[in-house]
Structures are given as structure tokens and as C-alpha cells.
Design an enzyme around this catalytic site. Structure first.
Site, PDB file in Angstrom:
ATOM      1  N   THR A   2       0.616  -1.177  -0.026  1.00 44.36           N
ATOM      2  CA  THR A   2      -0.106  -0.059   0.003  1.00 44.36           C
ATOM      3  C   THR A   2       1.021   1.313   0.081  1.00 44.36           C
ATOM      4  O   THR A   2       1.952   1.569   0.550  1.00 44.36           O
ATOM      5  CB  THR A   2      -0.933  -0.112   1.096  1.00 44.36           C
ATOM      6  OG1 THR A   2      -1.788  -1.323   1.277  1.00 44.36           O
ATOM      7  CG2 THR A   2      -1.859   1.198   1.241  1.00 44.36           C
ATOM      8  N   ARG A  44     -11.531  -9.610  -0.307  1.00 43.37           N
ATOM      9  CA  ARG A  44     -10.734  -9.392   0.748  1.00 43.37           C
ATOM     10  C   ARG A  44     -10.575  -7.850   0.932  1.00 43.37           C
ATOM     11  O   ARG A  44     -10.279  -7.067  -0.107  1.00 43.37           O
ATOM     12  CB  ARG A  44      -9.213 -10.049   0.655  1.00 43.37           C
ATOM     13  CG  ARG A  44      -8.470  -9.695   1.908  1.00 43.37           C
ATOM     14  CD  ARG A  44      -7.511  -8.779   1.491  1.00 43.37           C
ATOM     15  NE  ARG A  44      -6.245  -8.693   2.638  1.00 43.37           N
ATOM     16  CZ  ARG A  44      -5.406  -7.846   2.634  1.00 43.37           C
ATOM     17  NH1 ARG A  44      -5.208  -6.883   1.786  1.00 43.37           N
ATOM     18  NH2 ARG A  44      -4.583  -7.646   3.687  1.00 43.37           N
ATOM     19  N   GLY A  52      -8.480  -4.772   2.858  1.00 40.37           N
ATOM     20  CA  GLY A  52      -7.462  -4.518   3.639  1.00 40.37           C
ATOM     21  C   GLY A  52      -7.248  -3.426   4.617  1.00 40.37           C
ATOM     22  O   GLY A  52      -8.686  -3.062   4.900  1.00 40.37           O
TER      23      GLY A  52
END
Length: 337
Positions: free
Chosen positions: A165, A194, A196
Site C-alpha cells: 500500500t 478481501r 485490507g
């Protein structure tokens, strides 16, 4: 892409990081330098989302199903506004959509609950309705992402040995208001759907300004802006950015901010979890102001850049050897701005 920026006279301090990295690459820090010259958190993240070397926008990691699912967040100390998108696959710049969600008055005007996070088809419909540039999911898949997918699928290497990220933080030295944001393609080979840490309130980013009453009816102010990268599930469990900010803002004893962060990392981070973060902290009393930039992580390389009050951009190529025999299995660096 041109590397030329006109110098700005803004009072905005801004810092950008390129994500937790397993390998050194000097070009990443130079790209962070370029993004720092754009003038805002949103524009900095937009720049990185165009560069396929970074795990965000074009260049995002692929899911186990060979698809792109991006996520991004934005937070402002003004009214503590927050917005995030997750599992979004057809938008060039998810960071722009996240900021729009945070600041859009549409729900308040209709007396509806203002959402913090939009995901999947709902996020994509929102982006299209609000005229953000839309693309096909295939347009976000870079050759590098394809190569990474094949590499990790066939060799089944540790999924966190790649870029992670990206993020940006800023503080306005006149108003003491702050902004922060993240953008991510998630971990390579992640399960479809998913989400994060970028999407979780308090985990991926935090910006807060606080005022303190001093003797003789004087006031002081402190602002922190922080964003994180790394193993998302562990960052979520630690409430990473919000908890660090709370400890910094609650401090009345003058403890070094690096020591406050060190104590948090020792107490809250799971063994083996990879993490990284940058933070800007400003303290102001009357006409006096102190500014500090911190970079802390336990990955091999975290590229970053900061534009200070003198409008000069400094590049930081922060490196750490996880196998080194240090008391703490992480690195904290602090710089006065």
C-alpha cells in the site's frame, strides 16, 4: 511522463511513501519525490496510481482469480471526515473516489446516514454516477502484475515479499488541519473480496488536530497525520494509525514521539507481521511551531519523500535488515522539518 513541477508557495507540508518493499529500488523514492510536488494528498496518490511499479491503481496486484480489486481511503482532521472504497475494479483513481465519499454532502442534505466505506459494485456505481473516469478491469492490469502473479502462483513464495500500500499525509501550517490517504491493490494472490487495512477506519490512515488549554488562558495545538502499509490484518487488529495518534495527542509529559511509537509497536504488533508508516506531527504555541517527520517500519525498504516549509523536497530511502540483531525488530527514524 514529465518530471517537472512548478514550485508552489503553499503552506502545505506533504509526505509520500511508496509502500513496504522487499527489495531496494532507487527509482521508487524518486517517484515519491515527484508525487510530493503535486500539492495535495489526493493529487500525490493519483500520481502513484498511474505508475505501474506501485501496488495501486494501474499496477495493482492480482487476486487469486487474476482480477484487480483496488482499495483506497481518505481522512481529514476537519470534522474527522473519512471515506474509503474497496474491491473496486473499474476506476483509474480509487483515491479520488474515497475523498469524494468523505466530503460529499449528498447524504446529509437528505438526512441519510453518510457511509464511510463503499465496496464492490456499489463503489463502482458511485464512481460512475459522480463522473469519475471509468475503465474496464483489464485496463488496470499491468504486465508487471501479470508477471508477479505467475511468479507467486507457481513458486508460492511468501505473499508479503512484494510492494504494498502507498500513502500520503499533509499538514497545513496556517490552519493546523491535516489530510491523509492510502491506495492499494492489496496483497498478491489475495482472495477475491478481501478488504485490507486501507478501508478500515483508524487502521490505514488517521488525521487529527487537538487544542490544549495552557496557563493564563493560552492555547496550544497539536496535529498528527499518519498512514500505514504492510500486513493489513495485523494493522487492523492493532487499530494502528488511530492508536498511535491517540498516544501522541494524549502525551502531556513531552515524551519523544519516536519513543511513544516504539512502545506501541512493542505492545501491539504481532510477531512476524510486516508494517510500515509515515507521520507528520506539528506542535504550535503562539508563534512557535515545531514540525517532525517520522518513518518507521520492519520491511527491507520503505521509499518516501517530504516537502517542507522551505518548499524543498527531501527523499528518504529507509532500509532495515530484518535479520539484524537489534533490540527492536523494527526501525524508527525521526527528522525535524
Amino acid at each position: 511522463m514529465s518530471r517537472t513541477r512548478n514550485k508552489s508557495e503553499t503552506t502545505e507540508l506533504i509526505a509520500v511513501h511508496g509502500g513496504a518493499c522487499a527489495k531496494y529500488d532507487a527509482s521508487l523514492a524518486e517517484d515519491c519525490r515527484f508525487a510530493c510536488g503535486t500539492g495535495s494528498v489526493e493529487s500525490a496518490l493519483t500520481d502513484l496510481e498511474r505508475i505501474e511499479k506501485f501496488n495501486c491503481g494501474f499496477g495493482s496486484h492480482l487476486t487469486i482469480d487474476q482480477e484487480v480489486e483496488c482499495e483506497a481511503s481518505y481522512m481529514s482532521s476537519r470534522n474527522m471526515s473519512f471515506g474509503a472504497v474497496g474491491a473496486i475494479s473499474n476506476v483509474f483513481h480509487p483515491s479520488r473516489v474515497a475523498r469524494h465519499i468523505a466530503e460529499n454532502p449528498w447524504w446529509k442534505q437528505r438526512r441519510l446516514l453518510h457511509p464511510l466505506i463503499l465496496v464492490g459494485r456499489g463503489a463502482e456505481k458511485y464512481a460512475q454516477k459522480n463522473d469519475f473516469p471509468i475503465c474496464s478491469p483489464e485496463e488496470l492490469i499491468s504486465n508487471a502484475a501479470k508477471d508477479s502473479y505467475e511468479k507467486y502462483l507457481h513458486k508460492m513464495l511468501h505473499p508479503y515479499d512484494t510492494h504494498d500500500t502507498v500513502g500520503a499525509v499533509s499538514i497545513n501550517t496556517n490552519t493546523m488541519e491535516a489530510e491523509s490517504g492510502t491506495s492499494s491493490g492489496g496483497i498478491v494472490l489475495k482472495h477475491s473480496g478481501r478488504l485490507g487495512h486501507s478501508c478500515v477506519y483508524g487502521s490505514g490512515t488517521w488525521s487529527e488536530r487537538r487544542q490544549y488549554v495552557e496557563p493564563f488562558e493560552e492555547f496550544s495545538e497539536r496535529t498528527i497525520s499518519i498512514c500505514s502499509t504492510g500486513h493489513g490484518e495485523s494493522l487492523v487488529k492493532a487499530d494502528f494509525c488511530r492508536e498511535i495518534a491517540k498516544r501522541v495527542l494524549d502525551d502531556e509529559e513531552g515524551i519523544l514521539y519516536s519513543e511513544i511509537i516504539r512502545e506501541f509497536l512493542r505492545e501491539k504488533m504481532e510477531p512476524g507481521a510486516r508494517f510500515g508508516a509515515i507521520a507528520l506531527i506539528a506542535d504550535k504555541f503562539k508563534e512557535r511551531m515545531s514540525l517532525e517527520f517520522l518513518i518507521f517500519h520492519n520491511c527491507r525498504y520503505l521509499p518516501a519523500a517530504v516537502r517542507g516549509r522551505d518548499n524543498q523536497i527531501r527523499v528518504f530511502e529507509s532500509k532495515f535488515d530484518p535479520d539484524s540483531c537489534t533490540d527492536d525488530k523494527f526501525l524508527i527514524e525521526s527528522f525535524r522539518m
